[in-house]
Design a protein around this motif. Structure first.
Motif, PDB file in Angstrom:
ATOM      1  N   ARG A  71      38.881  40.040  32.925  1.00  0.00           N
ATOM      2  CA  ARG A  71      38.752  38.969  31.918  1.00  0.00           C
ATOM      3  C   ARG A  71      37.440  39.162  31.187  1.00  0.00           C
ATOM      4  N   CYS A  72      37.365  40.217  30.414  1.00  0.00           N
ATOM      5  CA  CYS A  72      36.092  40.512  29.758  1.00  0.00           C
ATOM      6  C   CYS A  72      35.976  39.688  28.487  1.00  0.00           C
ATOM      7  N   VAL A  73      35.743  38.389  28.669  1.00  0.00           N
ATOM      8  CA  VAL A  73      35.628  37.459  27.558  1.00  0.00           C
ATOM      9  C   VAL A  73      34.153  37.110  27.395  1.00  0.00           C
ATOM     10  N   PRO A  74      33.588  37.262  26.192  1.00  0.00           N
ATOM     11  CA  PRO A  74      32.190  36.871  26.020  1.00  0.00           C
ATOM     12  C   PRO A  74      32.016  35.388  26.354  1.00  0.00           C
ATOM     13  N   GLY A  75      30.943  35.052  27.025  1.00  0.00           N
ATOM     14  CA  GLY A  75      30.658  33.649  27.307  1.00  0.00           C
ATOM     15  C   GLY A  75      31.263  33.134  28.605  1.00  0.00           C
ATOM     16  N   LEU A  76      32.049  33.978  29.283  1.00  0.00           N
ATOM     17  CA  LEU A  76      32.603  33.557  30.575  1.00  0.00           C
ATOM     18  C   LEU A  76      31.513  33.726  31.637  1.00  0.00           C
ATOM     19  N   SER A  82      38.606  45.555  50.445  1.00  0.00           N
ATOM     20  CA  SER A  82      39.568  45.166  49.431  1.00  0.00           C
ATOM     21  C   SER A  82      39.362  43.690  49.104  1.00  0.00           C
ATOM     22  N   VAL A  83      39.517  43.392  47.820  1.00  0.00           N
ATOM     23  CA  VAL A  83      39.280  42.046  47.295  1.00  0.00           C
ATOM     24  C   VAL A  83      40.601  41.516  46.769  1.00  0.00           C
ATOM     25  N   GLU A  84      40.969  40.318  47.190  1.00  0.00           N
ATOM     26  CA  GLU A  84      42.184  39.691  46.679  1.00  0.00           C
ATOM     27  C   GLU A  84      41.810  38.324  46.124  1.00  0.00           C
ATOM     28  N   ILE A  85      42.137  38.110  44.855  1.00  0.00           N
ATOM     29  CA  ILE A  85      41.701  36.896  44.161  1.00  0.00           C
ATOM     30  C   ILE A  85      42.906  36.139  43.638  1.00  0.00           C
ATOM     31  N   GLY A  86      42.928  34.860  43.876  1.00  0.00           N
ATOM     32  CA  GLY A  86      43.922  33.988  43.274  1.00  0.00           C
ATOM     33  C   GLY A  86      43.236  33.091  42.249  1.00  0.00           C
ATOM     34  N   VAL A  87      43.718  33.096  41.022  1.00  0.00           N
ATOM     35  CA  VAL A  87      43.130  32.261  39.971  1.00  0.00           C
ATOM     36  C   VAL A  87      43.937  30.975  39.889  1.00  0.00           C
ATOM     37  N   ARG A  88      43.236  29.823  39.833  1.00  0.00           N
ATOM     38  CA  ARG A  88      43.984  28.556  39.735  1.00  0.00           C
ATOM     39  C   ARG A  88      43.193  27.559  38.902  1.00  0.00           C
ATOM     40  N   ASP A  89      43.793  26.395  38.708  1.00  0.00           N
ATOM     41  CA  ASP A  89      43.168  25.325  37.907  1.00  0.00           C
ATOM     42  C   ASP A  89      42.733  25.855  36.545  1.00  0.00           C
ATOM     43  N   GLU A  90      43.588  26.692  35.958  1.00  0.00           N
ATOM     44  CA  GLU A  90      43.187  27.314  34.699  1.00  0.00           C
ATOM     45  C   GLU A  90      43.279  26.320  33.551  1.00  0.00           C
ATOM     46  N   GLU A  91      42.156  26.137  32.848  1.00  0.00           N
ATOM     47  CA  GLU A  91      42.123  25.246  31.691  1.00  0.00           C
ATOM     48  C   GLU A  91      41.383  25.952  30.567  1.00  0.00           C
ATOM     49  N   ALA A  92      41.338  25.305  29.421  1.00  0.00           N
ATOM     50  CA  ALA A  92      40.742  25.953  28.248  1.00  0.00           C
ATOM     51  C   ALA A  92      39.280  26.324  28.505  1.00  0.00           C
ATOM     52  N   ASP A  93      38.572  25.498  29.274  1.00  0.00           N
ATOM     53  CA  ASP A  93      37.139  25.743  29.430  1.00  0.00           C
ATOM     54  C   ASP A  93      36.773  26.411  30.754  1.00  0.00           C
ATOM     55  N   GLY A  94      37.766  26.910  31.496  1.00  0.00           N
ATOM     56  CA  GLY A  94      37.397  27.627  32.710  1.00  0.00           C
ATOM     57  C   GLY A  94      38.488  27.633  33.756  1.00  0.00           C
ATOM     58  N   PHE A  95      38.144  28.125  34.959  1.00  0.00           N
ATOM     59  CA  PHE A  95      39.118  28.218  36.046  1.00  0.00           C
ATOM     60  C   PHE A  95      38.380  28.357  37.374  1.00  0.00           C
ATOM     61  N   ARG A  96      39.170  28.257  38.447  1.00  0.00           N
ATOM     62  CA  ARG A  96      38.641  28.486  39.785  1.00  0.00           C
ATOM     63  C   ARG A  96      39.289  29.729  40.367  1.00  0.00           C
ATOM     64  N   CYS A  97      38.585  30.364  41.324  1.00  0.00           N
ATOM     65  CA  CYS A  97      39.121  31.507  42.043  1.00  0.00           C
ATOM     66  C   CYS A  97      38.983  31.282  43.530  1.00  0.00           C
ATOM     67  N   TYR A 127      34.428  29.247  37.314  1.00  0.00           N
ATOM     68  CA  TYR A 127      33.984  29.881  36.071  1.00  0.00           C
ATOM     69  C   TYR A 127      34.112  28.922  34.913  1.00  0.00           C
ATOM     70  N   ARG A 128      33.235  29.089  33.952  1.00  0.00           N
ATOM     71  CA  ARG A 128      33.333  28.268  32.754  1.00  0.00           C
ATOM     72  C   ARG A 128      33.193  29.150  31.522  1.00  0.00           C
ATOM     73  N   GLN A 129      33.966  28.799  30.530  1.00  0.00           N
ATOM     74  CA  GLN A 129      33.900  29.494  29.251  1.00  0.00           C
ATOM     75  C   GLN A 129      32.854  28.791  28.397  1.00  0.00           C
ATOM     76  N   GLU A 130      31.751  29.494  28.102  1.00  0.00           N
ATOM     77  CA  GLU A 130      30.698  28.898  27.298  1.00  0.00           C
ATOM     78  C   GLU A 130      30.661  29.586  25.943  1.00  0.00           C
ATOM     79  N   ALA A 131      29.940  28.993  25.000  1.00  0.00           N
ATOM     80  CA  ALA A 131      29.819  29.605  23.681  1.00  0.00           C
ATOM     81  C   ALA A 131      29.227  30.998  23.839  1.00  0.00           C
ATOM     82  N   ALA A 132      29.873  31.984  23.234  1.00  0.00           N
ATOM     83  CA  ALA A 132      29.418  33.368  23.414  1.00  0.00           C
ATOM     84  C   ALA A 132      28.141  33.639  22.631  1.00  0.00           C
TER      85      ALA A 132
END
Lengths: 120, 158
Positions: A56-61, A82-97, A115-120
């Motif tokens: 998820r190479c999104v600027p500001g994440l 080995s790393v196993e990640i489940g992404v949940r609670d996905e919303e416009a401004d972020g998510f949990r793992c 994680y939170r999506q902030e202004a890039a």
């Protein structure tokens, strides 16, 4: 330390997997600890974070919280985790793992990150 | 003022992963204030490409937390120094709860770690605290548990 050598092996949107080689000659082991090399547990948080960023190479994440980590057993030099990640609670401004890090079939660490999506 | 010489006499962490530069205040068994300068000369920045963007220079969260956690270990070991894992115990992080990363940290700042003991049980300490940069809180930790284990039980080397 030689960067965070994460290799993504699966990216199915809400399920992400990666493998990280734990190089036996990584300089970190000289200092953690002299004569008794074990991986600093918090490196495992970085492996999960690097995996999330790789897919998820999104600027500001940005990781804004380590909600919970349980370190179950120490990780030795050599081999891979080995790393196993489940992404949940996905919303416009972020998510949990929720993530589990394992060596072979043995879980070494479980964690929950936010994680939170902030202004890039 | 407590410098690196004294820190090395308390905890076993060494270069390149000794991430505390000095201790300015300590109330043994209760609270501690420690400092770490973040610079671009650190190994974590060695392999960034020439065109790495500004955000790539954010200090890795793992190292920020590790640096804060080492301050906690210094406090836990203040009265029971443990500078050599082979001769004593090995410090293992057991768990972390409620760490809020309020702002990224970049080279050129000095981290001020504040640690307080919540409780000590047998061979474990539960601590809380925060990290400030120029008076602004960048990290808050609700609960971190560090355990001391016999290195002989875990087995030496691999």
């Amino acid at each position: 330390m030689r960067g965070w050598p994460v290799r993504v092996t699966e990216d199915a949107g809400d399920r992400i997997r990666s493998v990280v080689e734990i190089a036996a000659n990584d300089p970190v082991f000289e200092g953690h600890y002299p004569g008794f090399p074990i991986l600093p547990g918090l490196y495992l948080v970085q492996y999960v974070d690097s995996t999330v960023r790789a897919v998820r190479c999104v600027p500001g994440l940005r990781m804004v919280a380590v909600e919970r980590v349980r370190f179950l057993r120490p990780v030795r030099p050599g081999g891979a985790v080995s790393v196993e990640i489940g992404v949940r609670d996905e919303e416009a401004d972020g998510f949990r793992c929720s993530a589990t890090v394992s060596t072979g079939t043995e879980a070494v660490c479980e964690m929950r990150l936010r994680y939170r999506q902030e202004a890039a | 003022m407590t410098g690196v010489d004294r820190i090395k006499a308390l905890i076993p962490h060494r270069y390149p992963i000794l991430l505390v530069d000095r201790v300015s205040e300590v109330d043994p068994g209760r609270t501690l204030v420690a400092h770490k300068a973040v610079t671009v000369a650190e190994p974590c920045y060695a392999h960034l490409p020439e065109d790495a963007p500004a955000q790539a220079y954010a200090y890795p969260v793992s190292l920020l937390l590790e640096s804060w956690a080492q301050s906690a270990v210094i406090l836990a070991c203040w009265l029971k120094p443990n500078p050599d894992v082979l001769a004593g115990k090995v410090e293992l992080a057991a768990g972390l709860r409620g760490a809020e990363l309020l702002a990224p940290v970049y080279p050129g700042v000095v981290l001020e770690h504040r640690v307080q003991v919540l409780r000590e049980v047998d061979e474990a300490a539960v601590v809380a605290g925060s990290t400030l940069v120029d008076g602004e809180t960048v990290l808050r930790v609700a609960q971190f548990t560090v355990a001391l284990r016999d290195s002989s039980v875990l087995g030496v080397g691999v």
